[in-house]
Motif scaffolding. Structure first.
Motif, PDB file in Angstrom:
ATOM      1  N   LYS A 135      27.493 -36.628   2.221  1.00 11.52           N
ATOM      2  CA  LYS A 135      28.087 -35.547   1.400  1.00 11.52           C
ATOM      3  C   LYS A 135      29.603 -35.673   1.273  1.00 11.52           C
ATOM      4  O   LYS A 135      30.290 -34.687   1.035  1.00 11.52           O
ATOM      5  CB  LYS A 135      27.736 -34.157   1.957  1.00 11.52           C
ATOM      6  CG  LYS A 135      26.262 -33.932   2.217  1.00 11.52           C
ATOM      7  CD  LYS A 135      25.460 -33.911   0.956  1.00 11.52           C
ATOM      8  CE  LYS A 135      24.016 -33.545   1.257  1.00 11.52           C
ATOM      9  NZ  LYS A 135      23.055 -34.383   0.621  1.00 11.52           N
ATOM     10  N   LYS A 136      30.119 -36.877   1.415  1.00 11.00           N
ATOM     11  CA  LYS A 136      31.552 -37.138   1.217  1.00 11.00           C
ATOM     12  C   LYS A 136      31.731 -37.593  -0.232  1.00 11.00           C
ATOM     13  O   LYS A 136      31.910 -38.782  -0.519  1.00 11.00           O
ATOM     14  CB  LYS A 136      32.042 -38.179   2.220  1.00 11.00           C
ATOM     15  CG  LYS A 136      31.934 -37.698   3.664  1.00 11.00           C
ATOM     16  CD  LYS A 136      32.359 -38.760   4.643  1.00 11.00           C
ATOM     17  CE  LYS A 136      32.242 -38.256   6.075  1.00 11.00           C
ATOM     18  NZ  LYS A 136      32.536 -39.306   7.055  1.00 11.00           N
ATOM     19  N   LEU A 137      31.647 -36.625  -1.134  1.00  8.70           N
ATOM     20  CA  LEU A 137      31.553 -36.927  -2.562  1.00  8.70           C
ATOM     21  C   LEU A 137      32.784 -37.636  -3.110  1.00  8.70           C
ATOM     22  O   LEU A 137      32.644 -38.599  -3.881  1.00  8.70           O
ATOM     23  CB  LEU A 137      31.275 -35.643  -3.345  1.00  8.70           C
ATOM     24  CG  LEU A 137      29.960 -34.934  -3.006  1.00  8.70           C
ATOM     25  CD1 LEU A 137      29.787 -33.692  -3.863  1.00  8.70           C
ATOM     26  CD2 LEU A 137      28.784 -35.872  -3.186  1.00  8.70           C
ATOM     27  N   LYS A 153      28.901 -53.914 -15.464  1.00  8.83           N
ATOM     28  CA  LYS A 153      27.485 -53.874 -15.854  1.00  8.83           C
ATOM     29  C   LYS A 153      26.571 -53.457 -14.698  1.00  8.83           C
ATOM     30  O   LYS A 153      25.354 -53.629 -14.775  1.00  8.83           O
ATOM     31  CB  LYS A 153      27.061 -55.230 -16.406  1.00  8.83           C
ATOM     32  CG  LYS A 153      27.775 -55.570 -17.702  1.00  8.83           C
ATOM     33  CD  LYS A 153      27.293 -56.868 -18.290  1.00  8.83           C
ATOM     34  CE  LYS A 153      28.032 -57.129 -19.598  1.00  8.83           C
ATOM     35  NZ  LYS A 153      27.559 -58.326 -20.267  1.00  8.83           N
ATOM     36  N   TYR A 154      27.131 -52.911 -13.651  1.00  9.08           N
ATOM     37  CA  TYR A 154      26.395 -52.503 -12.457  1.00  9.08           C
ATOM     38  C   TYR A 154      25.730 -51.150 -12.747  1.00  9.08           C
ATOM     39  O   TYR A 154      26.272 -50.086 -12.456  1.00  9.08           O
ATOM     40  CB  TYR A 154      27.364 -52.402 -11.281  1.00  9.08           C
ATOM     41  CG  TYR A 154      26.775 -52.524  -9.906  1.00  9.08           C
ATOM     42  CD1 TYR A 154      25.479 -52.117  -9.612  1.00  9.08           C
ATOM     43  CD2 TYR A 154      27.538 -53.033  -8.865  1.00  9.08           C
ATOM     44  CE1 TYR A 154      24.970 -52.220  -8.332  1.00  9.08           C
ATOM     45  CE2 TYR A 154      27.038 -53.139  -7.579  1.00  9.08           C
ATOM     46  CZ  TYR A 154      25.756 -52.736  -7.318  1.00  9.08           C
ATOM     47  OH  TYR A 154      25.247 -52.837  -6.045  1.00  9.08           O
ATOM     48  N   ALA A 155      24.526 -51.205 -13.290  1.00 10.71           N
ATOM     49  CA  ALA A 155      23.824 -49.992 -13.748  1.00 10.71           C
ATOM     50  C   ALA A 155      23.632 -48.976 -12.620  1.00 10.71           C
ATOM     51  O   ALA A 155      23.842 -47.779 -12.816  1.00 10.71           O
ATOM     52  CB  ALA A 155      22.478 -50.360 -14.374  1.00 10.71           C
ATOM     53  N   SER A 156      23.228 -49.429 -11.464  1.00 12.57           N
ATOM     54  CA  SER A 156      22.990 -48.508 -10.353  1.00 12.57           C
ATOM     55  C   SER A 156      24.271 -47.803  -9.926  1.00 12.57           C
ATOM     56  O   SER A 156      24.236 -46.636  -9.519  1.00 12.57           O
ATOM     57  CB  SER A 156      22.394 -49.255  -9.154  1.00 12.57           C
ATOM     58  OG  SER A 156      21.120 -49.755  -9.483  1.00 12.57           O
ATOM     59  N   LEU A 161      27.155 -42.932  -9.522  1.00 18.60           N
ATOM     60  CA  LEU A 161      28.390 -42.204  -9.807  1.00 18.60           C
ATOM     61  C   LEU A 161      28.027 -40.875 -10.468  1.00 18.60           C
ATOM     62  O   LEU A 161      28.581 -39.831 -10.124  1.00 18.60           O
ATOM     63  CB  LEU A 161      29.325 -43.021 -10.694  1.00 18.60           C
ATOM     64  CG  LEU A 161      30.611 -42.318 -11.150  1.00 18.60           C
ATOM     65  CD1 LEU A 161      31.421 -41.818  -9.967  1.00 18.60           C
ATOM     66  CD2 LEU A 161      31.433 -43.264 -12.021  1.00 18.60           C
ATOM     67  N   GLY A 162      27.056 -40.912 -11.367  1.00 18.07           N
ATOM     68  CA  GLY A 162      26.573 -39.670 -11.965  1.00 18.07           C
ATOM     69  C   GLY A 162      26.033 -38.714 -10.923  1.00 18.07           C
ATOM     70  O   GLY A 162      26.292 -37.510 -10.974  1.00 18.07           O
ATOM     71  N   ASN A 163      25.299 -39.245  -9.944  1.00 16.00           N
ATOM     72  CA  ASN A 163      24.773 -38.407  -8.858  1.00 16.00           C
ATOM     73  C   ASN A 163      25.901 -37.779  -8.044  1.00 16.00           C
ATOM     74  O   ASN A 163      25.810 -36.619  -7.636  1.00 16.00           O
ATOM     75  CB  ASN A 163      23.883 -39.225  -7.914  1.00 16.00           C
ATOM     76  CG  ASN A 163      22.611 -39.693  -8.574  1.00 16.00           C
ATOM     77  OD1 ASN A 163      22.177 -39.146  -9.577  1.00 16.00           O
ATOM     78  ND2 ASN A 163      22.015 -40.727  -8.014  1.00 16.00           N
ATOM     79  N   ILE A 175      26.838 -37.038 -17.137  1.00 13.74           N
ATOM     80  CA  ILE A 175      25.920 -37.408 -18.217  1.00 13.74           C
ATOM     81  C   ILE A 175      26.338 -38.740 -18.838  1.00 13.74           C
ATOM     82  O   ILE A 175      25.490 -39.604 -19.111  1.00 13.74           O
ATOM     83  CB  ILE A 175      25.852 -36.282 -19.270  1.00 13.74           C
ATOM     84  CG1 ILE A 175      25.115 -35.071 -18.681  1.00 13.74           C
ATOM     85  CG2 ILE A 175      25.173 -36.764 -20.554  1.00 13.74           C
ATOM     86  CD1 ILE A 175      25.201 -33.812 -19.527  1.00 13.74           C
ATOM     87  N   ALA A 176      27.641 -38.931 -19.021  1.00 11.55           N
ATOM     88  CA  ALA A 176      28.130 -40.200 -19.572  1.00 11.55           C
ATOM     89  C   ALA A 176      27.763 -41.368 -18.646  1.00 11.55           C
ATOM     90  O   ALA A 176      27.393 -42.452 -19.120  1.00 11.55           O
ATOM     91  CB  ALA A 176      29.632 -40.133 -19.781  1.00 11.55           C
ATOM     92  N   CYS A 177      27.838 -41.132 -17.341  1.00 14.13           N
ATOM     93  CA  CYS A 177      27.464 -42.180 -16.379  1.00 14.13           C
ATOM     94  C   CYS A 177      25.981 -42.525 -16.495  1.00 14.13           C
ATOM     95  O   CYS A 177      25.607 -43.701 -16.489  1.00 14.13           O
ATOM     96  CB  CYS A 177      27.784 -41.729 -14.956  1.00 14.13           C
ATOM     97  SG  CYS A 177      29.531 -41.609 -14.590  1.00 14.13           S
TER      98      CYS A 177
END
Length: 189
Positions: A135-137, A153-156, A161-163, A175-177
């Motif tokens: 939880k160290k966002l 190109k690192y999709a994950s 990052l979105g998470n 959402i953009a992520c």
């Protein structure tokens, strides 16, 4: 891979004491998901050349893939003992420790991997995952951003990052992520 495997078998036939041939045969078998066979090859390479750090490292990967975490950790630690600057071994040791929910130890491993190779996008990503689990966002976000900077190109990394951008004020950026992750990897569920 089948042709490569045949060549490695021929190399071993010509020189049964060639540890490198067993190691590369193990890699090819691993790529075919023949994990017990790959493991046996790595063990043979180590038997022939006990100080072969790469064989210990690859053994660790095969063992982790078989969920034999304690053995994988021991193999990674041996690779690191033989080659303390083996950044990928530090990174993968972190993965195995994270699998055991030993996040503080995993984080230390990822940080060491990054110290040894600051351009290792995977280590930044893995560090971000461990920090996100704790939880160290803000720290996780910084890690994912660095992974993306190193490998756009690192999709994950985009997805995670979105998470990490969980704050409602950052919803548009999250959402953009996710959109970028989907663009890069449309089959990512």
């Amino acid at each position: 891979l089948d042709e490569a495997i045949a060549c490695y078998h021929k190399a071993i036939e010509l020189d049964p004491k060639c540890a490198a041939a067993y190691n590369t045969l193990g890699n090819a078998l691993h790529d075919q998901n023949k994990l017990p066979e790959a493991t046996a090859c790595y063990r043979k390479a180590i038997e022939l050349e006990p100080k072969f750090a790469s064989a210990h490292y690859h053994l660790g990967i095969a063992l982790r893939d078989q969920k034999k975490l304690d053995e994988a950790i021991a193999a990674y630690r041996k690779a690191i003992k033989l080659d303390p600057k083996y950044d990928r071994a530090h990174n993968n040791l972190g993965l195995a420790l994270a699998d055991q929910n030993k996040l503080d130890e995993a984080i230390a491993c990822y940080r060491k991997a990054i110290e040894l190779d600051p351009k290792n996008a995977g280590a930044h990503y893995n560090l971000g995952n461990a920090l996100l689990d704790q939880k160290k966002l803000d720290e996780a976000i910084a890690c994912y951003r660095k992974a993306i900077e190193l490998d756009p190109k690192y999709a994950s990394a985009h997805s995670n990052l979105g998470n990490a951008l969980h704050d409602p004020k950052k919803q548009d950026e999250a959402i953009a992520c996710y959109r970028k992750a989907i663009e890069l990897d449309p089959k990512n569920v």
